[in-house]
Design an enzyme around this catalytic site. Structure first.
Site, PDB file in Angstrom:
ATOM      1  N   HIS A 154      -3.246 -16.868  -5.942  1.00  0.00           N
ATOM      2  CA  HIS A 154      -4.176 -16.192  -5.032  1.00  0.00           C
ATOM      3  C   HIS A 154      -5.411 -17.040  -4.707  1.00  0.00           C
ATOM      4  CE1 HIS A 154      -5.664 -15.717  -9.026  1.00  0.00           C
ATOM      5  NE2 HIS A 154      -6.833 -15.309  -8.559  1.00  0.00           N
ATOM      6  N   ASP A 155      -5.523 -18.227  -5.322  1.00  0.00           N
ATOM      7  CA  ASP A 155      -6.673 -19.105  -5.053  1.00  0.00           C
ATOM      8  C   ASP A 155      -6.294 -20.339  -4.244  1.00  0.00           C
ATOM      9  OD1 ASP A 155      -8.340 -17.492  -6.643  1.00  0.00           O
ATOM     10  OD2 ASP A 155      -7.857 -18.623  -8.455  1.00  0.00           O
ATOM     11  N   ASP A 194       0.854  -1.192   0.000  1.00  0.00           N
ATOM     12  CA  ASP A 194       0.000   0.000   0.000  1.00  0.00           C
ATOM     13  C   ASP A 194       0.889   1.241   0.000  1.00  0.00           C
ATOM     14  OD1 ASP A 194      -2.046   1.810   0.335  1.00  0.00           O
ATOM     15  OD2 ASP A 194      -2.296   1.418   2.489  1.00  0.00           O
ATOM     16  N   ASN A 206      -0.720   4.568  -0.074  1.00  0.00           N
ATOM     17  CA  ASN A 206      -1.457   5.769   0.348  1.00  0.00           C
ATOM     18  C   ASN A 206      -2.203   5.603   1.669  1.00  0.00           C
ATOM     19  OD1 ASN A 206      -3.469   4.077  -0.430  1.00  0.00           O
ATOM     20  ND2 ASN A 206      -4.440   5.459  -1.890  1.00  0.00           N
ATOM     21  N   ASP A 217      -3.925  -9.826 -16.161  1.00  0.00           N
ATOM     22  CA  ASP A 217      -4.977 -10.819 -16.003  1.00  0.00           C
ATOM     23  C   ASP A 217      -6.098 -10.434 -16.963  1.00  0.00           C
ATOM     24  OD1 ASP A 217      -6.503 -12.909 -14.616  1.00  0.00           O
ATOM     25  OD2 ASP A 217      -5.145 -12.485 -12.945  1.00  0.00           O
ATOM     26  N   ASP A 240      -4.506   3.561   2.688  1.00  0.00           N
ATOM     27  CA  ASP A 240      -5.924   3.168   2.789  1.00  0.00           C
ATOM     28  C   ASP A 240      -6.084   1.683   3.121  1.00  0.00           C
ATOM     29  OD1 ASP A 240      -5.278   1.903   0.427  1.00  0.00           O
ATOM     30  OD2 ASP A 240      -6.852   2.851  -0.772  1.00  0.00           O
ATOM     31  N   ASP A 289      -8.023 -15.800 -17.329  1.00  0.00           N
ATOM     32  CA  ASP A 289      -8.847 -16.337 -16.257  1.00  0.00           C
ATOM     33  C   ASP A 289      -9.858 -17.359 -16.805  1.00  0.00           C
ATOM     34  OD1 ASP A 289      -9.541 -15.778 -13.367  1.00  0.00           O
ATOM     35  OD2 ASP A 289     -11.504 -15.411 -14.262  1.00  0.00           O
ATOM     36  N   ASP A 310      -1.551  -1.052  -3.888  1.00  0.00           N
ATOM     37  CA  ASP A 310      -1.852  -0.273  -5.098  1.00  0.00           C
ATOM     38  C   ASP A 310      -0.647  -0.247  -6.042  1.00  0.00           C
ATOM     39  OD1 ASP A 310      -0.141   1.611  -3.836  1.00  0.00           O
ATOM     40  OD2 ASP A 310      -1.858   2.417  -2.728  1.00  0.00           O
ATOM     41  N   GLU A 340      -5.693 -20.185 -17.551  1.00  0.00           N
ATOM     42  CA  GLU A 340      -6.136 -20.909 -16.357  1.00  0.00           C
ATOM     43  C   GLU A 340      -7.235 -21.860 -16.810  1.00  0.00           C
ATOM     44  OE1 GLU A 340      -8.089 -20.175 -11.947  1.00  0.00           O
ATOM     45  OE2 GLU A 340      -8.882 -19.192 -13.724  1.00  0.00           O
TER      46      GLU A 340
END
Ligand code: GLC
Length: 577
Positions: free
Chosen positions: A346-347, A27, A29, A104, A31, A212, A35, A274
Site C-alpha cells: 500500500h506504500d 465496500d 454498506n 498489522d 459508504d 510496521d 470494510d 517492515e
C-alpha cells in the site's frame, strides 16, 4: 534455515501471503469505504487464488489521518470497517479455508488521539508523560520558534519531526505525521502494555503480525536523555536515520517481545517486520531464527533503486542494480534467515507501471515480473490487485490525491519552490502511495463493483477492461498466472528450498538465475524490456528440459546454450539430468 525439504522447515517457507488494504478492497454498506464484511464476501476469491495467509492492513479505531496507521484503540475495530464480531466472522471464514490471518501491528507510534497520548500530553507530571518523547526547546532558543526544535530531524512525511505543544511548553517527537506521536520504548511500562495487547490478539485467534516500521522503535538516546542532530542531505531538515533506524536496543526489544508474547506459540505464528533502511546484515540479525526475533523482513533497498534524492524523485531503473541488490539478499540469507519477497504494497506504486509496461505489454510484463519474484527463495507477498496486473492511478490533478504523505510532499515542494506544479504532479504520478490505493477492480459495473456509493478515492477508469471477473474466466489472465505460481511454491521443493545462483549479472535487460536442489535445477529467465533479447546461457540448457511455467502462449525460442526472449517474456525451465 534448513535447506532440506524436511519436517523441520517452518510452515511459512511454502506460503504465499496476500495483503488486503481494507479501505480499498470491498465496500459492503455503500459508504464508499471498504470494510470487513466486504472482505468476507471475497473469501472465496482468495481461496481460488490459493494464498495461505492474509495480512490485514490496520482496521483498529483510528482518526484515519494515515488511513489507520494512526491507532487510537488497539483493541477495537474502527466503525468505518465494522466491529470485532465482524472480524471474528472473517477470521473464522478464512480459517475454515485454511487461510491464516496476520494483523498489522503499529507500535512505533500511536495516534495523538490515543488515550495514552491524551494523558501524556495533559501535564509534565502525568504518569504517562514518559510514554512518549517529550523534550524542551533547543538550549537558548525560544520554544515554538523556527529552529528551536530539540533536533533538526525532518519527519518522514515532510516538515519537522517535532511538534510544539503550547499547553506544557515542550515538543513531542513524531517520525511520521503530527497525529502519530512516537512511543517511548525505553519505558518498560510501554513495552508491557504493547505485549499485553499482542497476547490479547493471539488469544482472539490471529496467526501473527506484520510489524510496521519495527526497526524504528529504539532511538539512539544519550545518557543525558538528549537526541542528536542528523546531517542535512537535502531539503530543509536533518536526516533522522542515524538516531532512529536500527537503534541500539531494537534487537533486545524484539527478543523480549518474543519471550513475553510468544512463549510456547512461536512456531505457529508468522512475524514479518517492515524495516526501512535495513541492510542485508541487519536482515540476517532480524530473521535468523536462532536469535528469536522475527521470521523475515521487508527490505527497502530494491524499491529505492529508481528513486533519486528523495522518495518522490524518479530515476530510471538499472536492471543490473536490481539484480545485484536482490542477489545480495539471496546470498546473505542463504544459510540462515529468510527473505520476504514483494513488488507492491500500500506504500509502493503498481509494479507493472513501475518496472514493466502498463500499456501494450501489460499482461506480459505483469506476469514476467511475477515469475522473477516468485521464483526467488523466500516468502512472496501479493498486494491486492497485483494479481490482476492493476496499474498506477494516472491521476492528473492534485485534488485526486488523498494520502497524507503525498499532500505534505506537495506542500513542502511548493514551499521549497524548486519544482513547477507540473513537475510535482509528475512525481506524484510516479510515486504517490495512492497509486496502489485505488479500489480493487472486481468487475465492469459502475465503480468496478467496489461500492454502490461514492468511493473514497477515484476508481481507475481502466476497470472496464482490467477486472477480476473478466480474468477469472480467462485462463491466459494475470490472475490465473499468479494462481499457478502460488501453486508451484506449494508443490515444488526446488522453488521452496533450492539454492539461488544469479546468472548474467551484467546483462542490462535479462534477469536470469537458477535454483538447485539435489539433482534438479530450475532456470529462470525474464526479459525486462519491450525488445527481443538474446542471451547465451552456456550449457545450462543442454539435455532435456521441461517448461515449468511460461508467459507466452507459444513455445519458447531456446536452442542449446542460447535463448531469444520476446518482449517481457518469462520462462522457467526444469533441467532433466
Ligand atoms: C509504514 C506503513 C505506512 C505508514 C507508516 C507509518 O511505513 O506501511 O503506510 O504510513 O508506516 O505508520
Amino acid at each position: 534455515m534448513s535447506s532440506e525439504p524436511g519436517v523441520t522447515a517452518p510452515w511459512w517457507t511454502s506460503a504465499v501471503v496476500y495483503q488486503v488494504y481494507p479501505r480499498s478492497f470491498q465496500d459492503s454498506n455503500g459508504d464508499g469505504v471498504g470494510d470487513l464484511r466486504g472482505i468476507l464476501r471475497r473469501v472465496g476469491y482468495l481461496a481460488e487464488l490459493g494464498v495461505d495467509v492474509v495480512w490485514l492492513s490496520p482496521v483498529y479505531r483510528s482518526p484515519q489521518d494515515d488511513n489507520g496507521y494512526d491507532v487510537s484503540d488497539y483493541q477495537d475495530i474502527d466503525p468505518l470497517f465494522g466491529t470485532l464480531e465482524d472480524l471474528d466472522l472473517l477470521m473464522a471464514a478464512l480459517h475454515e479455508r485454511g487461510i491464516k490471518v496476520i494483523m498489522d501491528l503499529v507500535v512505533n507510534h500511536t495516534s495523538s488521539e490515543h488515550p495514552w497520548f491524551t494523558e501524556s500530553r495533559s501535564s509534565k507530571l502525568s504518569p504517562k508523560r514518559d510514554w512518549y518523547w517529550w523534550r524542551p526547546a533547543r538550549d537558548g532558543m525560544e520554544p515554538g520558534t523556527p529552529g528551536a526544535e530539540p533536533t533538526n530531524w525532518g519527519s518522514l512525511f515532510s516538515g519537522p519531526a517535532w511538534e510544539y505543544d503550547e499547553a506544557t511548553g515542550e515538543y513531542y517527537l513524531h517520525l511520521f505525521g503530527r497525529g502519530q506521536p512516537d512511543l517511548n520504548w525505553e519505558n518498560p511500562a510501554v513495552r508491557q502494555a504493547i505485549y499485553a495487547m499482542m497476547r490479547w490478539w493471539l488469544d482472539r485467534g490471529v496467526d501473527g503480525f506484520r510489524m510496521d516500521v519495527i526497526n524504528l522503535i529504539s532511538k539512539d538516546v544519550r545518557a543525558d536523555g538528549s537526541l542528536a542532530d542528523g546531517p542535512v542531505i537535502s531539503g530543509l531538515y536533518g536526516d533522522l536515520a542515524q538516531g532512529t533506524i536500527n537503534g541500539p536496543r531494537v534487537h533486545e526489544f524484539l527478543r523480549e517481545m518474543n519471550r513475553e508474547v510468544f512463549a510456547g506459540s512461536r512456531d505457529a505464528v508468522l512475524l514479518v517486520g517492515e524495516t526501512p533502511g535495513a541492510t542485508v546484515e541487519d536482515g540476517l540479525l532480524f530473521s535468523d531464527r536462532r536469535r528469536g526475533e522475527l521470521d523475515m523482513v521487508f527490505t527497502f533497498e530494491y524499491v529505492s533503486l529508481d528513486r533519486g534524492l528523495d522518495k518522490f524523485d524518479r530515476k530510471p531503473l538499472d536492471l543490473r542494480e536490481l539484480k545485484a541488490t536482490l542477489g545480495r539478499w539471496q546470498a546473505g540469507l542463504a544459510k540462515a534467515g529468510w527473505n520476504a519477497l514483494y513488488w507492491e504494497n500500500h506504500d509502493q506504486p503498481r509494479i507493472v507501471s513501475r518496472f514493466g509496461d502498463d500499456g501494450a505489454y501489460r499482461v506480459e510484463s505483469a506476469t514476467m515480473l511475477a515469475t522473477v519474484l516468485h521464483l526467488h527463495r523466500g516468502t512472496p507477498y501479493v498486494y491486492q490487485g497485483e494479481e490482476l496486473g492493476m496499474t498506477n492511478a494516472h491521476f492528473t490533478a492534485f485534488d485526486s490525491y488523498r494520502d497524507i504523505e503525498s499532500q505534505r510532499h506537495v506542500a513542502q515542494a511548493r514551499e521549497l519552490g524548486q519544482l513547477s506544479d507540473d513537475q510535482i504532479l509528475a512525481s506524484l504520478a510516479a510515486f504517490s502511495r495512492d497509486n496502489a490505493r485505488t479500489p480493487m477492480q472486481w468487475d465492469d459495473s459502475p465503480d468496478a463493483g467496489f461500492t454502490t456509493g461514492t468511493p473514497w478515492i477515484t476508481v481507475n477508469p481502466n476497470y472496464t477492461s482490467i477486472n477480476a471477473d473478466a480474468q477469472l474466466g480467462d485462463p491466459g489472465s494475470v490472475f490465473h498466472y499468479y494462481r499457478r505460481l502460488i501453486a508451484l511454491r506449494h508443490t515444488d521443493p526446488v522453488v521452496r528450498f533450492g539454492e539461488f545462483t544469479m546468472l548474467l549479472p551484467e546483462h542490462p535487460h535479462i534477469y536470469a538465475f537458477t535454483r538447485s536442489l539435489g539433482e534438479t535445477r530450475l532456470l529462470v529467465l525474464g526479459n525486462f524490456s519491450g525488445d527481443e533479447q538474446k542471451a547465451g546461457i552456456g550449457r545450462r540448457l543442454d539435455g532435456e528440459t521441461e517448461v515449468v511455467i511460461h508467459n507466452y502462449p507459444d513455445p519458447p525460442l531456446v536452442a542449446a546454450g542460447n535463448v531469444t526472449l520476446r518482449p517481457w517474456e518469462a520462462l522457467v525451465l526444469r533441467q532433466l539430468d
